[in-house]
Design a protein around this motif. Structure first.
Motif, mmCIF file in Angstrom:
data_model
loop_
_atom_site.group_PDB
_atom_site.id
_atom_site.type_symbol
_atom_site.label_atom_id
_atom_site.label_comp_id
_atom_site.label_asym_id
_atom_site.label_seq_id
_atom_site.Cartn_x
_atom_site.Cartn_y
_atom_site.Cartn_z
ATOM 1 N N ALA A 1 34.927 49.408 37.413
ATOM 2 C CA ALA A 1 36.219 49.627 36.765
ATOM 3 C C ALA A 1 36.949 48.325 36.505
ATOM 4 O O ALA A 1 38.034 48.319 35.957
ATOM 5 N N SER B 1 38.510 47.396 32.945
ATOM 6 C CA SER B 1 39.378 48.311 32.196
ATOM 7 C C SER B 1 40.751 47.728 31.923
ATOM 8 O O SER B 1 41.271 47.823 30.813
ATOM 9 N N PRO C 1 44.053 54.134 31.934
ATOM 10 C CA PRO C 1 42.814 53.520 31.461
ATOM 11 C C PRO C 1 41.573 53.865 32.287
ATOM 12 O O PRO C 1 41.419 53.429 33.434
ATOM 13 N N ASP C 2 40.704 54.678 31.739
ATOM 14 C CA ASP C 2 39.304 54.862 32.157
ATOM 15 C C ASP C 2 39.093 55.539 33.506
ATOM 16 O O ASP C 2 38.284 56.457 33.608
ATOM 17 N N ASN D 1 34.934 55.496 28.657
ATOM 18 C CA ASN D 1 35.645 54.385 29.290
ATOM 19 C C ASN D 1 35.766 53.250 28.273
ATOM 20 O O ASN D 1 35.123 52.200 28.391
ATOM 21 N N ASP E 1 36.937 49.516 29.474
ATOM 22 C CA ASP E 1 35.864 48.816 30.174
ATOM 23 C C ASP E 1 34.797 48.360 29.169
ATOM 24 O O ASP E 1 34.286 47.238 29.236
#
Length: 667
Positions: free
Chosen positions: A362, A365, A398-399, A530, A533
């Motif tokens: 992660a 991201s 985010p993601d 994602n 990322d």
């Protein structure tokens, strides 16, 4: 805090003699004037463990024959330059060799920073050891003897440590010696005790003296740690590996905390510890302007030669940047950022503290999101879970942001008040990744079995044509459940493996429908990969175009609209007491040289940059700062618009506001 600071490193080996032999007050002062410096951080004790003044709490450098710190402070104060004083907190190689039992140990009982003593380098000391009392005595001595304007203690923070002191504390408290989560409470307490004792020591001598504890990074989401400081210094050397995206990510979080802060870069071509390395003057001009555009003061790192002679080339270089800062700082004090969008930083959600939810990481991201927001000329803040969401029109998840009960309640209240969400990938799902806890108009069907796969937008993606675009990141398979499909997933023929593969990289698109890839509901927009990322690692244009389309759809009336190109940067800062808005515009195009070092050399001017800013207050004038050149502008009921004739590196445009709402005709 002053605007034009230098952080003067002086980590100097005992193997070098004649320390400070070339120091002269007049030369020192001349260099500070050449560099337009108004504050300089000076060394009491370095990483090697040597003091640069007579000392009983430490030991003066064996090659130094006079009080260098005292002479530097006297010379600086004589010309009105402030002098924060530096103490190395976590590193003291003299004591590390005398007291190896005080060192931080990792899980394998190895020393940190440098493994063992058979290679060059420093060894970090544990503040849960008797070393803390030694460090406090050094603080006490320095502040009692010298007129420090603030205190900078380096290489400190919450440290993972398995030294015998920390392990014994765990044993007494009934905690397992290898239980990281249980030991974390000890490490947190160690740092809190250290900062409290430093504050107590400082206040006993100079009550209220500013103190900053430098760990190299301000942890987003840990406001308690940030507030252990009087102010923040954001260490961000773009040529040291972080690139030019790193500072905006840190700064746009720091500015939400309501604390004074500065951005710290360096004059070096690479990073700290480089002798004989110099940036191009344009790089420092840009980096200084980058701090101003984010409401920060500026600090530039230098490293003093063991002789004590200040380097004329360095201060000529710094002066190129600080001469501009000096002319601009009037419009950069007491500012408040204006933002439409909030990026909920992953670091603040605890994602980095858990095992990764999916294969991969992660870590990219936040960086990918920052790049897209900057390149799309959006006004945004980076926020944590404590921030007031209601001041933003869109919040980005985010993601990798699973939604627990507390966050679900906060986001639902935000949506009910008219706010919109942009969620990607795992975000919006419960912590088990089984179902959406927020209504994005889709139902979760599980992890998508194909990777990579393809996205076919049902909209025009910027300058790109109609196509099925490869997305490399892990996707979530969803079905439509009351939402509007904005783009669809298309599956490849099969996943690439040893039994089946096609061509050089991955399997082509089969055109088989794989469900929605982007969907919209009353809550906002969901993208099923994602994408941030992916953008950090691959940088595919379609990823940015998908996000920009989604944000523009959620923000039909943005506060600021401009035709500034993707390599530009734009911010809005409000000076409320002066009734004016400062529009910062920046433009450079870094190139990569060597092993991934981003370099700024030539700056190409841009011309005729169009800007429109929404405001319902009457505008009394628009002008360039610091030039004070008036600009023609037009104001209607919704916005003020103007054209910037030329942008070379950095330009401030000042919009002066009346107290009343606008009610006149266009100008």
């Amino acid at each position: 805090m002053r605007f034009r600071q230098v952080h003067l490193d002086f980590h100097t080996s005992e193997a070098i003699a004649s320390i400070g032999a070339a120091f002269k007050k007049e030369q020192f002062q001349h260099m500070l004037k050449l560099g337009h410096v108004d504050s300089i951080t000076l060394f009491s004790k370095c990483h090697h463990g040597w003091a640069y003044h007579p000392s009983e709490a430490s030991e003066i450098h064996p090659g130094l024959r006079f009080d260098l710190l005292g002479a530097q402070i006297e010379a600086a104060h004589e010309i009105g330059v402030k002098t924060p004083v530096y103490l190395s907190g976590g590193l003291d190689e003299r004591l590390a060799r005398a007291h190896p039992e005080w060192l931080i140990r990792d899980r394998d009982d190895a020393t940190t920073w440098t493994k063992g003593y058979n290679e060059p380098g420093y060894h970090e000391l544990c503040l849960n050891s008797p070393y803390l009392d030694v460090l406090l005595s050094q603080v006490r001595e320095t502040l009692s003897r010298y007129d420090a304007d603030s205190l900078f203690i380096d290489i400190v923070g919450v440290r993972e440590c398995y030294c015998h002191t920390c392990i014994e504390a765990a044993r007494i408290e009934g905690k397992g010696r290898r239980d990281k989560e249980a030991l974390l409470a000890i490490w947190e307490r160690t740092f809190a005790v250290y900062t409290a004792k430093v504050r107590e020591t400082v206040d006993a001598i100079k009550p209220g003296l500013p103190v900053f504890h430098n760990g190299g990074h301000i942890r987003r989401g840990r406001r308690d740690l940030a507030r252990m400081n009087s102010h923040l210094e954001l260490e961000s050397l773009p040529t040291g590996g972080g690139g030019y995206d790193h500072f905006p990510l840190s700064a746009r979080y720091a500015q939400t905390l309501g604390m004074d802060y500065l951005g710290m870069t360096g004059k070096f071509h690479t990073a700290w510890g480089e002798f004989g390395g110099y940036k191009h003057p344009n790089a420092l001009r840009y980096e200084a302007a980058l701090s101003l555009a984010h409401g920060a003061r500026v600090s530039i790192g230098d490293q003093l030669h063991p002789s004590g002679l200040m380097d004329e080339a360095t201060y000529g270089l710094i002066g190129e940047a600080y001469r501009e800062v000096e002319s601009k700082q009037e419009w950069c004090t007491a500012v408040h950022a204006i933002a439409d969008v909030a990026l909920l930083t992953l670091e603040a959600t605890g994602v980095h503290a858990r095992a990764h939810i999916e294969k991969g990481t992660a870590a990219g991201s936040d960086a990918g999101a920052i790049r897209i927001l900057l390149e799309g000329n959006f006004l945004f803040d980076v926020v944590d879970l404590e921030q007031d969401f209601s001041v933003y029109r869109v919040i980005i998840l985010p993601d990798y942001v699973p939604v627990g009960e507390e966050l679900r309640v906060k986001l639902e209240q935000y949506i009910r008040r008219g706010g919109k969400l942009l969620a990607t990938g795992w975000s919006g799902l419960d912590e088990q990744g089984e179902q959406f806890l927020l209504d994005f108009g889709v139902k979760h069907e599980g992890l998508n079995p194909y990777r990579p796969d393809y996205f076919r937008p049902l909209f025009q993606p910027g300058k790109l044509g109609k196509a099925s675009f490869v997305f490399y990141s892990q996707g979530q398979r969803v079905s439509l459940s009351g939402g509007t499909e904005l783009g669809q997933r298309e599956d490849p023929y099969f996943n690439r493996d040893a039994n089946r593969f096609c061509s050089h990289l991955h399997t082509p698109n089969s055109e088989a429908y794989g469900g929605p890839g982007m969907a919209e509901s009353a809550s906002g927009i969901y993208i099923a990969w994602n994408v941030f990322d992916d953008y950090a690692s691959k940088g595919s244009l379609i990823l940015k175009e998908a996000v920009v389309f989604a944000l523009n759809r959620l923000l039909p009336t943005k506060t600021l609209v401009t035709n500034l190109p993707a390599q530009g940067m734009v911010t809005l800062q409000e000076q409320r007491e002066h009734h004016r808005i400062i529009n910062h515009l920046l433009y450079v195009s870094p190139v990569r040289r060597g092993d991934g070092i981003e370099v700024i050399e030539d700056i190409i001017p841009l011309r005729n940059i169009q800007v429109s800013i929404r405001t319902d207050r009457a505008v009394t004038s628009v002008y360039l700062a610091p030039q004070m050149t008036p600009l023609l502008y037009r104001q209607d009921r919704e916005a003020v618009s103007y054209s910037l004739p030329e942008l070379e590196c950095h330009q401030m445009v000042v919009i002066a506001l009346a107290d009343e709402q606008w009610s006149g005709s266009a100008q």
